[in-house]
Design an enzyme around this catalytic site. Sequence first.
Site, PDB file in Angstrom:
ATOM      1  N   GLN A 114       0.811  -1.214   0.000  1.00  0.00           N
ATOM      2  CA  GLN A 114       0.000   0.000   0.000  1.00  0.00           C
ATOM      3  C   GLN A 114       0.848   1.268   0.000  1.00  0.00           C
ATOM      4  O   GLN A 114       0.460   2.305   0.537  1.00  0.00           O
ATOM      5  CB  GLN A 114      -0.936  -0.001   1.213  1.00  0.00           C
ATOM      6  CG  GLN A 114      -1.899  -1.174   1.228  1.00  0.00           C
ATOM      7  CD  GLN A 114      -2.780  -1.200   2.466  1.00  0.00           C
ATOM      8  OE1 GLN A 114      -2.838  -0.227   3.232  1.00  0.00           O
ATOM      9  NE2 GLN A 114      -3.472  -2.304   2.672  1.00  0.00           N
ATOM     10  N   CYS A 115       2.000   1.205  -0.622  1.00  0.00           N
ATOM     11  CA  CYS A 115       2.940   2.319  -0.651  1.00  0.00           C
ATOM     12  C   CYS A 115       2.807   3.068  -1.981  1.00  0.00           C
ATOM     13  O   CYS A 115       2.405   2.484  -2.998  1.00  0.00           O
ATOM     14  CB  CYS A 115       4.357   1.788  -0.482  1.00  0.00           C
ATOM     15  SG  CYS A 115       5.662   3.028  -0.569  1.00  0.00           S
ATOM     16  N   GLY A 116       3.178   4.347  -1.963  1.00  0.00           N
ATOM     17  CA  GLY A 116       3.178   5.110  -3.199  1.00  0.00           C
ATOM     18  C   GLY A 116       4.187   4.583  -4.206  1.00  0.00           C
ATOM     19  O   GLY A 116       4.090   4.875  -5.403  1.00  0.00           O
ATOM     20  N   LEU A 117       5.155   3.783  -3.744  1.00  0.00           N
ATOM     21  CA  LEU A 117       6.174   3.211  -4.618  1.00  0.00           C
ATOM     22  C   LEU A 117       5.828   1.791  -5.073  1.00  0.00           C
ATOM     23  O   LEU A 117       6.580   1.186  -5.827  1.00  0.00           O
ATOM     24  CB  LEU A 117       7.523   3.178  -3.888  1.00  0.00           C
ATOM     25  CG  LEU A 117       8.086   4.526  -3.426  1.00  0.00           C
ATOM     26  CD1 LEU A 117       9.324   4.314  -2.546  1.00  0.00           C
ATOM     27  CD2 LEU A 117       8.430   5.399  -4.621  1.00  0.00           C
ATOM     28  N   THR A 118       4.700   1.287  -4.626  1.00  0.00           N
ATOM     29  CA  THR A 118       4.356  -0.109  -4.878  1.00  0.00           C
ATOM     30  C   THR A 118       4.210  -0.423  -6.372  1.00  0.00           C
ATOM     31  O   THR A 118       4.840  -1.359  -6.881  1.00  0.00           O
ATOM     32  CB  THR A 118       3.060  -0.502  -4.139  1.00  0.00           C
ATOM     33  OG1 THR A 118       3.271  -0.381  -2.738  1.00  0.00           O
ATOM     34  CG2 THR A 118       2.649  -1.935  -4.466  1.00  0.00           C
TER      35      THR A 118
END
Length: 241
Positions: A114-118
């Site tokens: 659930q990360c912006g980098l996922t």
Amino acid sequence: MFCSSSIRSLLTRNLFFSVRSLSSSSLLSNTRFNHDSKQILLHITQFSSLTRFVSPINSRSSLIASFFTRFDHTMATPSKTSVHDFTVKDAKGKDVDLSAYKGKVLLIVNVASQCGLTNSNYTELSQLYEKYKGHGFEILAFPCNQFGSQEPGSNEEIVQFACTRFKAEYPIFDKVDVNGNNAAPLYKFLKSSKGGLFGDAIKWNFSKFLVDKDGNVVDRYAPTTSPLSIEKDLKKLLGVA
């Protein structure tokens, strides 16, 4: 002149009180000291059988030095010098000996769902893996929930997410801590091998460690470094033109 029995008694008594007085010191905390009194007394008893004469002035320091040399030799865990020395848990809780990856170049990544980098990282990791898996390349993904609680799911949910949405074919392991007192031993080793720009601690999701075929950590990349941007370094280790 002291007789042998007197010397043994003196050395045993000195060693006992010296060990007791040092038990809370930093010296013992750094030698993996075992507080089991039976183990300590066993070593004391063994050393009390020494019959050679020792100068009364140096008896305490000499015997303590001998005690800790033997204690460290018999009780300390052998140091780990390679990624291949570690055993980790897979997503189903089974042990995986990383020596199975000898001869392969590894990219070890702490992942989150659930990360912006996922999206960018998972997409490029799959692309990189598809391109080089036939050349001896492997990605080892370790879920971690320490950064913004962005990996809250179970191991099963994490694997399903990565494999279904991003077609991840590389192994995804048990969720771990990468920082703090409970950090996985593998990650303690990785961080000690290659520190970051602002200290050893992992800064965020998708930090990356590049490991050569012998298990040596050769490079570390920030979370914002895209997987495809390290392709040149990867090809060099793989010996691919």
